[in-house]
Write a protein that holds these residues in place. Structure first.
Motif, short mmCIF file in Angstrom:
data_model
loop_
_atom_site.label_atom_id
_atom_site.label_comp_id
_atom_site.label_asym_id
_atom_site.label_seq_id
_atom_site.Cartn_x
_atom_site.Cartn_y
_atom_site.Cartn_z
N CYS A 160 0.82 -1.21 0.00
CA CYS A 160 0.00 0.00 0.00
C CYS A 160 0.85 1.26 0.00
N ALA A 161 2.11 1.21 0.43
CA ALA A 161 2.96 2.40 0.43
C ALA A 161 3.19 2.84 -1.02
N THR A 162 3.23 4.15 -1.24
CA THR A 162 3.31 4.65 -2.62
C THR A 162 4.62 5.40 -2.88
N VAL A 163 4.87 5.61 -4.17
CA VAL A 163 6.06 6.34 -4.59
C VAL A 163 6.01 7.78 -4.04
N GLY A 164 4.86 8.43 -4.21
CA GLY A 164 4.72 9.81 -3.73
C GLY A 164 4.90 9.88 -2.22
N GLY A 165 4.34 8.91 -1.53
CA GLY A 165 4.46 8.88 -0.07
C GLY A 165 5.91 8.74 0.36
N ASN A 166 6.66 7.92 -0.36
CA ASN A 166 8.07 7.73 0.01
C ASN A 166 8.89 8.97 -0.29
N LEU A 167 8.55 9.68 -1.36
CA LEU A 167 9.29 10.91 -1.68
C LEU A 167 8.97 12.00 -0.66
#
Lengths: 155, 326
Positions: free
Chosen positions: B110-117
């Motif tokens: 569920c973790a996203t690319v945008g969330g990690n950035l």
């Protein structure tokens, strides 16, 4: 704020009015009394609360129940069929993959998610898939062995 | 010890425009993508949220396109979707390696690319329960007046610990941000600022919608040091991209995470064909040691993080420059 959630839990469709801030684990354990899913670290670090949402392992302690609208949720209670253990449950039982049992529901759901994606994983893939599930008892060897047994490649 | 979630209103927009409008409507509205970090922080009482704008239903942000010109990754793409892409694993090894190094498969679903950035910065004195922080008079990052890491300093020293950012920065990625005034595109390296309490150049009514890089296959790698093999934030991590120059030298693009409040870009001179390799790599190690400034934000000593990230950077750069010559 409250909203209505419609979801399928272990094959049974449900509709419930829930608070916006209700976590999936509390929805399952308290509202649906499906207490097989365990709350370990309560902060997304141990994997004990792993359930399948639309076939993918998710941590129910950091998932908002309201975001599972129309989702298919599967918990450890849905693994057995008419009182018969699933292949994974039987393999964990027979290979001593379970000791105290607290991590087992999460382990089995994470392994179940893996086997759907990849029906014949190697040891590295099993380890990678269970990397987010902690166990204090077994030392993991028997857990890996159990998953391997469930796919019929026990060596 | 975690606490129950505070009360908030959950809204689930279907388009970016709706999400921007919802963010603009309330000052305490906050974006939530996968929630794997935010929900934990909220349970630690680290956020005053009245409206949570949950963006997992915005389809336009979940597209992953690789054409001849650019690789464009929607901010809503989950990390496992990114990890499953064989083209990315083949052409952009650093991005793939950074992606599979994040947390655990259960998070990555569920973790996203945008969330990690946009990951919040982390610190020993911040990522604690409410009662712990209260008994310590809070800290500069949230509710307090003193940074316990550097009490004489005037800014928060919490460290940025995202894994994808250095990999994408080393690949010279651009980031797309959408706000009430429309879309703007900036270089990802300019998206961060060196302040742990305010490390993103993102207004409260803006959303990161995508990140893109030129689709030229590269020789690259990402590696991080952690206490545990999985489920851990980097104590320090480095992405190295190595390209062969026309005169058979090597050019490097290096970005480091986990040591400062923002990713650190290392300006490395070119390795010429006739240069002494040993001197070059020993200078590179010293340059990394000088460029990063790890602080007491983790239980592991800052000095160890400085030395080990320099060693890992040199190791990756050496390996990649050797691979290129095969």
């Amino acid at each position: 704020m409250k909203q209505i959630i419609s979801a399928t839990i272990n094959g049974t469709s449900c509709q419930d009015a829930i608070d916006d801030n209700l976590l999936l684990i509390d929805y399952l354990r308290k509202n649906k009394t499906l207490t097989g899913t365990k709350s370990g670290c309560d902060g997304g670090e141990c994997g004990a609360c792993t359930v399948l949402v639309n076939g993918q392992p998710r941590l129910s302690c950091i998932t908002l129940a309201a975001t599972c609208q129309n989702a298919e949720i599967e918990t450890i209670e849905g693994e057995s069929n008419n009182g018969r253990l699933s292949a994974l449950q039987r393999a964990f039982h027979e290979n001593l993959g379970t000791q105290c049992g607290f991590c087992t529901p999460g382990m089995i759901m994470a392994a179940s998610g893996l086997l759907r994606d990849n029906p014949n994983p190697n040891d590295g893939e099993i380890r990678a898939a269970l990397a987010g599930n902690l166990c204090r008892c077994t030392g993991y060897v028997k857990i890996i062995k159990s998953v391997r047994a469930a796919i019929g490649t026990s060596s | 010890m975690v606490e129950i979630l505070p009360n908030f209103k959950l809204v689930r927009p279907k388009t970016v425009e709706q999400a921007v409008a919802m963010l603009a409507r309330s000052e305490s509205a906050k974006l939530c993508a996968g929630g794997t970090d935010l929900i934990v922080n909220m349970r630690h009482g680290l956020s005053d949220v009245h409206t949570l704008v949950e963006i997992s239903q915005i389809n336009e942000m979940q597209e992953l396109d690789l054409d001849d010109d650019r690789l464009r990754i929607g901010a809503g793409v989950t990390l496992n979707e990114l990890a499953r892409s064989n083209e990315i694993a083949k052409s952009f090894p650093a991005i793939h390696q950074a992606c599979v190094a994040i947390a655990s498969p259960n998070h990555r679903n569920c973790a996203t690319v945008g969330g990690n950035l946009c990951l919040d910065t982390r610190c020993l004195f911040y990522n604690q329960s409410h009662w712990w922080r209260k008994s310590n008079d809070y800290c500069l990052k949230y509710r307090g007046t003193i940074c316990h890491v550097a009490p004489k300093g005037n800014r928060c020293r919490a460290a940025f610990a995202g894994d994808l950012a250095p990999a994408l920065i080393a690949c010279r990625a651009d980031i797309e941000i959408t706000g009430p005034q429309g879309k703007r595109v900036i270089a990802l390296k300019d998206f961060y600022r060196e302040d742990g309490a305010d490390h993103l150049k993102l207004n409260s009514d803006e959303i990161v919608t995508a990140v893109s890089v030129k689709s030229t296959a590269q020789n690259s790698a990402y590696k991080k040091i952690t206490v545990r093999g999985a489920l851990d934030f980097p104590l320090a991590g480095v992405a190295v991209v190595c390209n062969q120059t026309p005169d058979d030298g090597r050019s490097f693009s290096i970005a480091i995470t986990g040591t400062n409040s923002s990713p650190v870009v290392i300006d490395v001179p070119e390795l010429k064909k006739d240069d002494n390799r040993q001197d070059f790599f020993s200078a590179l190690g010293n340059l990394v040691k000088k460029s990063v400034s790890p602080q007491r934000t983790t239980t592991i000593a800052a000095h160890y993080r400085r030395l080990s990230i320099a060693a890992i950077t040199v190791r990756l750069a050496k390996t990649l420059s050797d691979e290129g010559s095969k």
